[in-house]
Design a protein around this motif. Structure first.
Motif, mmCIF file in Angstrom:
data_model
loop_
_atom_site.group_PDB
_atom_site.id
_atom_site.type_symbol
_atom_site.label_atom_id
_atom_site.label_comp_id
_atom_site.label_asym_id
_atom_site.label_seq_id
_atom_site.Cartn_x
_atom_site.Cartn_y
_atom_site.Cartn_z
ATOM 1 N N HIS A 104 0.830 -1.208 0.000
ATOM 2 C CA HIS A 104 0.000 0.000 0.000
ATOM 3 C C HIS A 104 0.862 1.256 0.000
ATOM 4 O O HIS A 104 1.795 1.402 0.799
ATOM 5 C CB HIS A 104 -0.888 -0.021 1.248
ATOM 6 C CG HIS A 104 -1.802 1.158 1.392
ATOM 7 N ND1 HIS A 104 -2.459 1.749 0.329
ATOM 8 C CD2 HIS A 104 -2.186 1.875 2.487
ATOM 9 C CE1 HIS A 104 -3.195 2.761 0.760
ATOM 10 N NE2 HIS A 104 -3.037 2.862 2.068
ATOM 11 N N THR A 162 0.457 5.172 0.679
ATOM 12 C CA THR A 162 -0.551 5.968 1.362
ATOM 13 C C THR A 162 -0.230 7.461 1.326
ATOM 14 O O THR A 162 0.937 7.859 1.334
ATOM 15 C CB THR A 162 -0.691 5.519 2.827
ATOM 16 O OG1 THR A 162 -1.560 6.415 3.519
ATOM 17 C CG2 THR A 162 0.656 5.521 3.536
ATOM 18 N N SER A 173 -1.452 5.617 12.784
ATOM 19 C CA SER A 173 -1.627 4.326 13.462
ATOM 20 C C SER A 173 -3.075 3.863 13.403
ATOM 21 O O SER A 173 -3.361 2.689 13.146
ATOM 22 C CB SER A 173 -1.174 4.421 14.916
ATOM 23 O OG SER A 173 0.195 4.688 15.005
ATOM 24 N N MET A 183 -3.744 2.753 9.844
ATOM 25 C CA MET A 183 -3.094 1.486 9.535
ATOM 26 C C MET A 183 -3.796 0.310 10.214
ATOM 27 O O MET A 183 -4.028 -0.736 9.589
ATOM 28 C CB MET A 183 -1.629 1.514 9.987
ATOM 29 C CG MET A 183 -0.764 2.543 9.302
ATOM 30 S SD MET A 183 -0.482 2.181 7.573
ATOM 31 C CE MET A 183 0.569 3.567 7.137
ATOM 32 N N ASP A 184 -4.124 0.464 11.483
ATOM 33 C CA ASP A 184 -4.764 -0.629 12.222
ATOM 34 C C ASP A 184 -6.116 -0.980 11.613
ATOM 35 O O ASP A 184 -6.446 -2.158 11.434
ATOM 36 C CB ASP A 184 -4.935 -0.248 13.692
ATOM 37 C CG ASP A 184 -3.611 -0.172 14.433
ATOM 38 O OD1 ASP A 184 -2.614 -0.716 13.911
ATOM 39 O OD2 ASP A 184 -3.570 0.432 15.522
ATOM 40 N N ARG A 236 -5.521 -2.544 7.986
ATOM 41 C CA ARG A 236 -4.999 -3.913 8.042
ATOM 42 C C ARG A 236 -6.095 -4.894 8.448
ATOM 43 O O ARG A 236 -6.236 -5.963 7.846
ATOM 44 C CB ARG A 236 -3.840 -3.993 9.026
ATOM 45 C CG ARG A 236 -3.297 -5.423 9.206
ATOM 46 C CD ARG A 236 -2.052 -5.463 10.057
ATOM 47 N NE ARG A 236 -2.262 -4.882 11.379
ATOM 48 C CZ ARG A 236 -1.337 -4.843 12.315
ATOM 49 N NH1 ARG A 236 -0.134 -5.342 12.075
ATOM 50 N NH2 ARG A 236 -1.590 -4.299 13.489
ATOM 51 N N PHE A 290 0.698 -7.655 4.863
ATOM 52 C CA PHE A 290 0.440 -6.231 4.629
ATOM 53 C C PHE A 290 1.755 -5.472 4.680
ATOM 54 O O PHE A 290 2.461 -5.518 5.685
ATOM 55 C CB PHE A 290 -0.515 -5.712 5.709
ATOM 56 C CG PHE A 290 -1.275 -4.480 5.313
ATOM 57 C CD1 PHE A 290 -0.619 -3.293 5.053
ATOM 58 C CD2 PHE A 290 -2.665 -4.499 5.210
ATOM 59 C CE1 PHE A 290 -1.307 -2.151 4.708
ATOM 60 C CE2 PHE A 290 -3.372 -3.356 4.870
ATOM 61 C CZ PHE A 290 -2.697 -2.182 4.613
ATOM 62 N N ILE A 299 3.699 -1.579 3.854
ATOM 63 C CA ILE A 299 3.509 -0.144 3.614
ATOM 64 C C ILE A 299 4.742 0.391 2.909
ATOM 65 O O ILE A 299 5.885 0.114 3.313
ATOM 66 C CB ILE A 299 3.294 0.621 4.936
ATOM 67 C CG1 ILE A 299 2.083 0.065 5.679
ATOM 68 C CG2 ILE A 299 3.134 2.113 4.669
ATOM 69 C CD1 ILE A 299 0.776 0.225 4.946
ATOM 70 N N SER A 338 6.887 -3.061 7.452
ATOM 71 C CA SER A 338 5.714 -3.664 8.067
ATOM 72 C C SER A 338 4.761 -2.576 8.567
ATOM 73 O O SER A 338 5.143 -1.420 8.760
ATOM 74 C CB SER A 338 6.134 -4.549 9.242
ATOM 75 O OG SER A 338 6.688 -3.755 10.284
ATOM 76 N N VAL A 339 3.504 -2.974 8.805
ATOM 77 C CA VAL A 339 2.529 -2.041 9.352
ATOM 78 C C VAL A 339 2.962 -1.569 10.735
ATOM 79 O O VAL A 339 2.802 -0.399 11.087
ATOM 80 C CB VAL A 339 1.136 -2.699 9.410
ATOM 81 C CG1 VAL A 339 0.143 -1.799 10.121
ATOM 82 C CG2 VAL A 339 0.637 -3.004 8.011
ATOM 83 N N SER A 359 3.571 2.296 11.789
ATOM 84 C CA SER A 359 2.871 2.926 12.905
ATOM 85 C C SER A 359 3.852 3.585 13.867
ATOM 86 O O SER A 359 3.555 4.625 14.452
ATOM 87 C CB SER A 359 2.020 1.894 13.652
ATOM 88 O OG SER A 359 1.010 1.373 12.814
ATOM 89 N N THR A 418 6.559 7.630 5.771
ATOM 90 C CA THR A 418 5.577 7.459 4.691
ATOM 91 C C THR A 418 5.172 8.788 4.066
ATOM 92 O O THR A 418 4.223 8.841 3.290
ATOM 93 C CB THR A 418 4.316 6.748 5.206
ATOM 94 O OG1 THR A 418 3.628 7.611 6.135
ATOM 95 C CG2 THR A 418 4.665 5.450 5.918
#
Length: 682
Positions: free
Chosen positions: A66, A68, A220, A223-224, A227, A239, A241, A250-251, A255, A261
């Motif tokens: 993803h 973002t 966060s 993302m939570d 996911r 998942f 990012i 990783s997510v 976070s 990002t």
């Protein structure tokens, strides 16, 4: 591992999807309008639509990557956390003083952006670590308790940035503060500067940490939620990012470090461009990603994207490795208007996804770049595979106020809008090429995004560039970049040392980074081969800023080259940047950097043979100049077999984009189904 890899890129106007099958390399594409109020909505709806339309079993999706814009939008709109800052006594105003550089040097009215932490929420503690990393003034428990209590007196706080002097050399005090705050207020987000950006230059380190703290709650939460809901649709998908430096994380890491990002989407486009160019053995390109809101340009040399060590986003300095992208407010939705000087301006204001350009028929009334292209006949009557109908009458109506104000024809107004927005793009390309010591004429222009192909020829001609390469799926290239990306992590350590003396300090610093990298690699469940890239921040003694010079690249163990090789590498980079170098002046190394990537399972793109025959599907009247319209054939790109030559003027339409070939250009489909355009300067 599942059969399919899915990439999803959220843009200002459209959310794009690309899915590729591991076993065969076959790919499917999908677009849907973005939902700016809730970006996750377009992601989830689009994923469900794509899986349903193309008969992909949700359980067969093995990876979801993803890109973002949540972090970028939060910064642009200043919609983030209410943050507190804890810093060394005497330094709470540092983030306000900054580098004492005005945002616009000739504008005495424009102020620098206000710090993300209000002054009353910047708390000082008595402590001091010196430039050698030794503690000169111990942080007492009483001081920790005091600042913890002060934070507790402000219930509006939901994130804390801890920024102490020289914590990148000794993080003990930051660790103790963070542990105490987390223990007392478990619902608060806490960012420490040594974790976010462990490098010298306190203003940049503090600013980057404040941005991270500002973004943490919002990113966060996003993302939570995303996911959880993506896993509800595709339960087996890992998942990932995309980060601004050009790789996946990783997510959980995203976070913790959402500041990474900030340029997620545009960086994915640069990675996709490098992969697309490689299929045609093209390694030197300048990208031109034209979306609905902005245009992003990036220089790729020898197949590698250029990297920047720092940049400002919405007035906030971020010092982290990131793909060097220059952005201007010039996209399909950019709004044209008359300025106070009665001259026409285009952008940076945009019609966005809602209501969008007038020609979309969604309620937009203001004249945009897309409306100008429609008036000139360059944009077809439907977009996104027929999912979006274009109304030329609404486009003409939107341009009428400018027609009346200027007293000229609607076509002349439209040509003026295109000329201005093209000039803005030319300036952006010069910023990443000429201003960095690169001659754009030695590169090929690679346009992508929904509007890239419409403007590429005129932009390239203004720069003296002769060749253009249009990828097979230019409107989805950012999403394609996501599915070819690998896991990536960056490590850095300060190591101020003269080049030419003992190399022990440098070697020890690199050994420490390699150990960290191997621990990171062991922690990653996915991936196969790994690669390590070593760079040194180098400068002449007495200079204030350094160049990042790559010195080693290995798939196994990394070793530093000898002193002469390091000098040679530095001289080459210095000459390219500044046009000269001094072989006698002393050189010093400031920092050691290590980038490690872990290869993920990929599938080579299986590009189906176009159906043919290579005949126009129709013709439209296109305004090339003010002299009048020219009947111009329209080709559907999926009908152009390899080797097909299209002479200009012509329009080449496809599901995700449109390419305009002027009368002074021709295009040919190469063996990889990329479209190569040659410009004539006769």
């Amino acid at each position: 591992m599942g059969e399919w890899i899915v990439g999803c890129d959220v843009g200002g106007t459209f959310t794009d999807f690309c899915a590729r099958r591991l076993g065969t390399g076959s790919a499917v594409l999908h677009k849907r309008p973005s939902t700016p109020a809730d970006p996750a909505q377009a992601v989830l709806l689009g994923l469900q639509e794509m899986l349903s339309l193309h008969g992909i079993e949700p359980e067969s999706v093995g990876r979801f990557a993803h890109g973002t814009t949540v972090a970028t939008n939060a910064l642009l709109q200043r919609k983030g956390a209410k943050i507190a800052m804890v810093t060394t006594k005497g330094f709470r105003d540092l983030v306000e003083i900054g580098r004492q550089v005005r945002p616009l040097i000739y504008d005495l009215q424009t102020d620098a952006s206000a710090p993300l932490a209000d002054r009353y929420l910047r708390f000082e503690v008595s402590e001091r670590t010196n430039s050698a990393g030794s503690v000169e003034l111990e942080l007492t428990q009483e001081e920790i308790d005091r600042v913890v209590n002060e934070i507790g007196r402000h219930p509006e706080i939901n994130s804390v940035a801890i920024c102490l002097l020289f914590s990148f050399l000794n993080s003990t005090h930051e660790d103790r503060l963070a542990a105490a705050i987390r223990r007392s207020y478990p619902n608060l987000f806490v960012s420490t500067s040594y974790e976010v950006q462990p490098e010298f230059r306190e203003y940049e380190r503090f600013s980057t940490t404040l941005v991270n703290a500002f973004l943490q709650p919002e990113v966060s939460k996003y993302m939570d939620r995303l996911r959880a809901e993506v896993n509800g649709i595709a339960p087996n998908a890992e998942f990932g990012i995309f980060q601004s430096s050009g790789g996946l994380m990783s997510v959980m890491r995203a976070s913790q470090l959402p500041v990474r990002t900030a340029l997620s989407g545009p960086a994915a486009g640069a990675v996709g461009a490098a992969a697309s160019g490689a299929r045609s053995s093209i390694r030197n390109v300048i990208t031109l990603d034209i979306g609905g809101t902005s245009s992003d340009v990036c220089l790729i040399r020898d197949g590698r994207t250029a990297l920047a060590a720092a940049r400002d986003i919405s007035g906030f300095r971020i010092r982290l490795p990131m793909v060097e992208i220059h952005t201007v407010g010039a996209g399909g939705g950019s709004i044209a208007r008359l300025g106070a000087d009665r001259l026409m301006k285009v952008g940076p204001e945009s019609a966005g996804a809602i209501p969008g350009p007038a020609c979309y028929g969604h309620g937009g009334k203001l004249p945009t770049v897309s409306d100008a292209n429609v008036v000139l006949g360059r944009l077809p009557t439907d977009l996104a595979g027929g999912g979006l109908k274009i109304d030329r009458g609404l486009a003409i109506e939107a341009l009428q106020p400018l027609v009346i104000e200027l007293g000229i024809s609607v076509e002349k107004v439209a040509l003026g809008i295109i000329g201005i927005v093209n000039s803005n793009m030319v300036r952006a390309i010069r910023a990443v090429s000429v201003e960095k010591g690169h001659d754009p004429r030695k590169f090929m222009l690679m346009p992508f995004g929904g509007a890239g192909g419409l403007h590429a020829a005129e932009v390239a001609r203004a720069l003296g560039m002769k060749r253009i390469v249009i990828p097979i799926s230019p409107g989805i290239l950012c999403a394609e970049g996501l599915i070819v990306a690998d896991l990536q992590e960056d490590f850095v350590v300060n190591c101020l040392t003269r080049l030419g003396g003992p190399m022990n300090k440098l070697a020890l610093a690199l050994d420490g980074l390699v150990r960290e990298a191997r621990e990171w690699l062991d922690y990653q469940a996915s991936g196969t081969d790994s690669q390590m890239v070593v760079s040194l921040d180098m400068r002449y003694v007495g200079q204030n800023y350094e160049l990042q010079v790559e010195v080693a690249r290995s798939y196994d163990t990394v070793e530093l080259p000898d002193v002469e090789a390091l000098k040679t590498a530095f001289f080459a980079d210095y000459s390219r940047s500044y046009g000269h170098h001094d072989e006698q002046a002393p050189i010093e190394i400031v920092s050691v950097r290590l980038r490690v990537t872990k290869k993920l399972l990929q599938a080579s793109a299986d590009i189906a043979d176009p159906r043919g025959p290579a005949k126009p599907s129709g013709a439209v009247d296109v305004w090339l100049t003010e002299e009048g319209p020219v009947e111009t054939p329209v080709y559907q790109r999926e009908t152009l077999p390899r080797g097909t030559v299209v002479e200009g003027p012509a329009i080449i339409s496809q599901f995700d984009s449109t390419t305009f070939v002027p009368s002074w250009a021709s295009a040919v489909v190469d063996d990889s189904c990329n479209l190569l355009m040659e410009l004539s300067y006769d």
